[in-house]
Design a protein around this motif. Structure first.
Motif, PDB file in Angstrom:
ATOM      1  N   HIS A 116       0.823  -1.215   0.000  1.00  0.00           N
ATOM      2  CA  HIS A 116       0.000   0.000   0.000  1.00  0.00           C
ATOM      3  C   HIS A 116       0.851   1.255   0.000  1.00  0.00           C
ATOM      4  CE1 HIS A 116      -3.669  -2.297   0.639  1.00  0.00           C
ATOM      5  NE2 HIS A 116      -2.969  -3.022   1.492  1.00  0.00           N
ATOM      6  N   GLY A 117       1.927   1.205   0.790  1.00  0.00           N
ATOM      7  CA  GLY A 117       2.777   2.377   0.923  1.00  0.00           C
ATOM      8  C   GLY A 117       3.459   2.768  -0.373  1.00  0.00           C
ATOM      9  N   ALA A 138       0.982   4.154  -2.860  1.00  0.00           N
ATOM     10  CA  ALA A 138       0.567   5.519  -2.526  1.00  0.00           C
ATOM     11  C   ALA A 138       1.662   6.519  -2.892  1.00  0.00           C
ATOM     12  CB  ALA A 138       0.246   5.626  -1.033  1.00  0.00           C
ATOM     13  N   ARG A 152       5.870  11.834   5.289  1.00  0.00           N
ATOM     14  CA  ARG A 152       5.239  11.070   6.367  1.00  0.00           C
ATOM     15  C   ARG A 152       5.153   9.592   5.978  1.00  0.00           C
ATOM     16  NH1 ARG A 152       0.124   9.962   7.465  1.00  0.00           N
ATOM     17  NH2 ARG A 152      -0.704  11.355   5.855  1.00  0.00           N
ATOM     18  N   TRP A 153       4.750   9.334   4.748  1.00  0.00           N
ATOM     19  CA  TRP A 153       4.644   7.950   4.293  1.00  0.00           C
ATOM     20  C   TRP A 153       6.005   7.267   4.283  1.00  0.00           C
ATOM     21  CZ3 TRP A 153       1.055   9.266  -0.386  1.00  0.00           C
ATOM     22  CH2 TRP A 153      -0.272   9.357   0.075  1.00  0.00           C
ATOM     23  N   ASP A 186       6.909   6.232   7.647  1.00  0.00           N
ATOM     24  CA  ASP A 186       6.108   5.110   8.111  1.00  0.00           C
ATOM     25  C   ASP A 186       6.458   3.801   7.413  1.00  0.00           C
ATOM     26  OD1 ASP A 186       2.746   6.252   9.109  1.00  0.00           O
ATOM     27  OD2 ASP A 186       4.663   6.134  10.160  1.00  0.00           O
ATOM     28  N   ILE A 187       6.784   3.870   6.143  1.00  0.00           N
ATOM     29  CA  ILE A 187       7.041   2.653   5.366  1.00  0.00           C
ATOM     30  C   ILE A 187       8.403   2.034   5.712  1.00  0.00           C
ATOM     31  CG2 ILE A 187       7.471   1.764   3.035  1.00  0.00           C
ATOM     32  CD1 ILE A 187       5.558   4.029   2.062  1.00  0.00           C
ATOM     33  N   ARG A 223       9.457  -1.512   7.541  1.00  0.00           N
ATOM     34  CA  ARG A 223       8.256  -2.214   7.989  1.00  0.00           C
ATOM     35  C   ARG A 223       7.845  -3.357   7.088  1.00  0.00           C
ATOM     36  NH1 ARG A 223       3.839   1.151   8.464  1.00  0.00           N
ATOM     37  NH2 ARG A 223       2.761  -0.561   9.511  1.00  0.00           N
TER      38      ARG A 223
END
Lengths: 74, 428
Positions: free
Chosen positions: B340-341, B344, B367-368, B371-372, B375
Motif C-alpha cells: 500500500h505504501g 501511494a 510522512r509515508w 512510516d514505510i 516495515r
C-alpha cells in the motif's frame, strides 16, 4: 531477565488492527491500517497489555520477543 | 604465476568481445585453481585479512558469512547469487557470461573449504548467454577432473526482489520466486533444504577465487585499508562510454566518470546504489567518494555497484515517479506497508510530476516514507523510500515548480533515462 520487545511479522499481518486498540501505548496504525510498532523494550505493567495484544491477533503476527531485532537499541 | 597488477582483475579474466576464456586459457592467465587444502576457519581468516565485503549490495564482510555457515553442523550449502534484480546493473551478467571460471573458482574454493554437500550457481533464466557460458564452463571443469565438489547450475526467475537472499532460497526450495520470507531464521541458519546456506553475489565469489590464488595482501594492493580490492560498477546515463567498470575500493565518483570518458553534456544529478539508492545533486559530485564510509557520511551507499548519470534535460521527479511505480509493482505483495505504501508514494509522485498533486503532497510523501521504512519483511520498501527522500532533496527546485502546479519542463515523450525492464531503450 531483560524486558521483551514487540515485533510484527509483516507477512502474516493482515492489518486487522486489534493490536493497536489493545496496546495504543506502543502500537498505532498507519494510513493503510497496518501496525506501526514502537520496538523499545516493554516494561512492568505494559507487559500485560502487550501479551493481550499478542493473544488477540487473529493471524498470530504479533510477537513478544526476548531480544530486539537487529538495529534496534535497548 | 604472476598475480594481476592494476585494476583489471575481474575484467582481466574476460576474453575479447565479451567471449569467455576457456579453462586452459583461464589457467594460463591466472594459474591453477586456488589451493583446496584450507578448511573453513582458514578460509575465514584469509577473507578476514583481505577485508572482502559482499558485492550484492549489503556489503557484509565475507569472512563473517563463511564463519556463520562453516561453524554449523550437517550438510552445508553454498549458493552463488546471479539473480541481479536491479535494472541498471549488468555486472553480474557480464561476469557470468564473460568470466564464468572466475566465479566458479570462488564457488569451488568455498565449497571445498566448507566441505559442503551442495553448491549452486543461480543464473537468470532470461540470461541465455550467461547460462550457456556457465554450463559450458562446468562441462570443461568436469572434463578436466579438477573439481572436487559438483556445482549445479540453476535457472532462476527475474524480478527486482528475486535475488533477495531469503527469496532466492525460497525459490530454490520449490517456492514461488520473488517472495522473501520472515527472518529469522536467515539462510545461514536454515536455507536450501532447511540447511545452513552461504549465499554470496557472483562477483564476491570471483574475488574469493583470486584471493585464494594470490592472497590477502595482493587483494589489498588496490583500494584503501577500509575499502580494499576492486569493485565492478555499472555506469549508465549521460556519460561518453556507459558500461561496466572495475574501480578501486574507496575510489571517487570523478575518477569513475573519468574512466568512462567523462560526462555527455550537462549533468544534473547522480543516482548511486541503484533503485534502492540515493540521488545526489551534481554540485556535490567533485567531493563524492564511493567508498563505504564516504557514502555513509552523506547518507548513501554504492550498493551493488550502480551509478546512473542524469542529464540536465531530464526531470528527476518524473524519473523517480517512473521508478517508484516499478518498485511498487515489484513488491512481493506480502506486506501491507510495502504494497500500500509504495503504491501511494508512486501515485503521489506521478501526480507531482504532472503538476496536479494536491496540497501537502511533499508532507504526505515524507510522512509515508517515515512510516514505510523498515516495515516490510525485506528491505525492498526501505530502498524505495531512500530513493524518494533523496529525490525530494536533490531536486528541490523542480519539486517547488511541480508543487505549485507546473507540469514537467521536460517535453512530453522525451526519452526517459532510468532503465526499466520492457523499455525499448533498455538493452537488458
Amino acid at each position: 531477565m531483560s524486558p521483551p520487545h514487540l515485533r510484527v511479522n509483516p507477512i502474516t499481518c493482515t492489518g486487522h488492527g486489534i493490536c493497536a486498540e489493545l496496546f495504543p501505548e506502543r502500537i498505532r496504525l498507519d494510513d493503510w491500517g497496518y501496525p506501526v510498532i514502537d520496538e523499545a523494550p516493554v516494561h512492568g505493567d505494559l507487559i500485560d497489555h502487550a501479551q493481550r495484544a499478542v493473544e488477540a491477533c487473529p493471524t498470530m503476527a504479533l510477537l513478544l520477543e526476548a531480544r530486539a531485532r537487529a538495529g534496534v537499541e535497548d | 604465476m604472476a598475480p594481476p597488477t592494476g585494476l583489471r582483475r575481474l575484467l582481466g579474466g574476460m576474453g575479447n568481445d565479451g567471449n569467455w576464456l576457456s579453462l586452459s586459457e583461464h589457467i594460463e592467465r591466472f594459474g591453477d585453481s586456488p589451493a583446496s587444502a584450507m578448511g573453513a576457519e582458514e578460509l575465514a581468516r584469509l577473507l578476514d585479512d583481505s577485508g572482502l565485503r559482499g558485492r550484492g549490495g549489503a556489503g557484509f564482510p565475507a569472512a563473517v558469512k563463511v564463519r556463520a555457515v562453516g561453524s554449523r553442523r550437517g550438510r552445508l550449502v553454498v549458493v552463488a547469487n546471479g539473480a541481479e534484480g536491479e535494472p541498471a546493473s549488468s555486472k553480474d551478467r557480464l561476469l557470468l557470461t564473460a568470466a564464468p571460471h572466475l566465479v566458479l573458482d570462488g564457488v569451488g574454493l568455498v565449497a571445498e573449504a566448507l566441505d559442503v554437500g551442495e553448491a549452486i550457481v543461480c543464473v537468470k533464466r532470461v540470461d541465455a548467454a550467461a547460462h550457456e557460458a556457465v554450463a559450458q564452463a562446468l562441462v570443461e571443469r568436469a572434463e578436466a577432473g579438477t573439481e572436487r565438489c559438483e556445482i549445479e547450475l540453476v535457472a532462476v526467475a527475474s524480478g527486482y526482489v528475486a535475488g533477495e537472499e531469503s527469496a532466492l532460497v525460497n525459490e530454490l526450495n520449490g517456492g514461488p520466486p520473488g517472495r522473501p520470507t520472515f527472518v529469522p531464521p536467515r539462510p545461514f541458519q536454515s536455507g536450501v533444504g532447511g540447511r545452513p546456506t552461504l549465499i554470496q553475489n557472483v562477483e564476491t565469489f570471483a574475488h574469493i577465487g583470486l584471493i585464494g590464488r594470490f592472497g590477502s595482501e595482493w587483494y589489498r594492493e588496490q583500494g584503501t585499508p577500509e575499502d580494499p580490492g576492486t569493485h565492478l560498477v555499472t555506469l549508465s546515463g549521460a556519460v561518453q562510454s556507459p558500461g561496466v567498470y572495475e574501480m578501486e575500493g574507496g575510489g571517487s565518483l570523478e575518477d569513475l566518470i573519468g574512466a568512462a570518458g567523462g560526462v555527455a553534456g550537462e549533468v544534473q544529478a547522480y543516482l548511486i546504489g541503484g533503485y534502492g539508492g540515493t540521488w545526489f545533486d551534481a554540485a556535490l559530485a567533485p567531493r563524492l567518494g564511493l567508498g563505504h564510509a564516504d557514502m555513509r557520511a552523506v547518507g548513501g551507499a554504492l550498493g551493488p555497484g550502480i551509478v546512473v548519470v542524469l542529464p540536465a534535460g531530464a526531470c528527476g521527479i518524473a524519473e523517480t515517479a517512473r521508478v517508484l511505480r516499478f518498485m511498487a509493482e515489484e513488491s512481493s505483495g506480502q506486506c501491507g506497508p510495502c504494497v500500500h505504501g509504495l503504491a501511494a508514494v508512486a501515485y503521489e509522485l506521478e501526480e507531482l510530476a504532472a503538476g496536479v498533486a494536491g496540497p501537502g503532497a511533499v508532507d504526505r510523501l515524507e510522512r509515508w516514507c517515515a512510516d514505510i521504512d523498515r516495515r516490510g519483511a525485506c528491505s525492498h520498501p526501505d530502498g524505495a523510500v531512500r530513493m524518494v527522500r533523496s529525490c525530494l532533496t536533490a531536486f528541490s527546485a523542480d519539486l517547488a515548480q511541480h508543487e505549485s502546479g507546473h507540469a514537467c519542463r521536460v517535453p512530453h515523450g522525451a526519452r526517459e533515462v532510468l532503465p526499466l525492464p520492457g523499455d525499448l531503450a533498455w538493452a537488458g
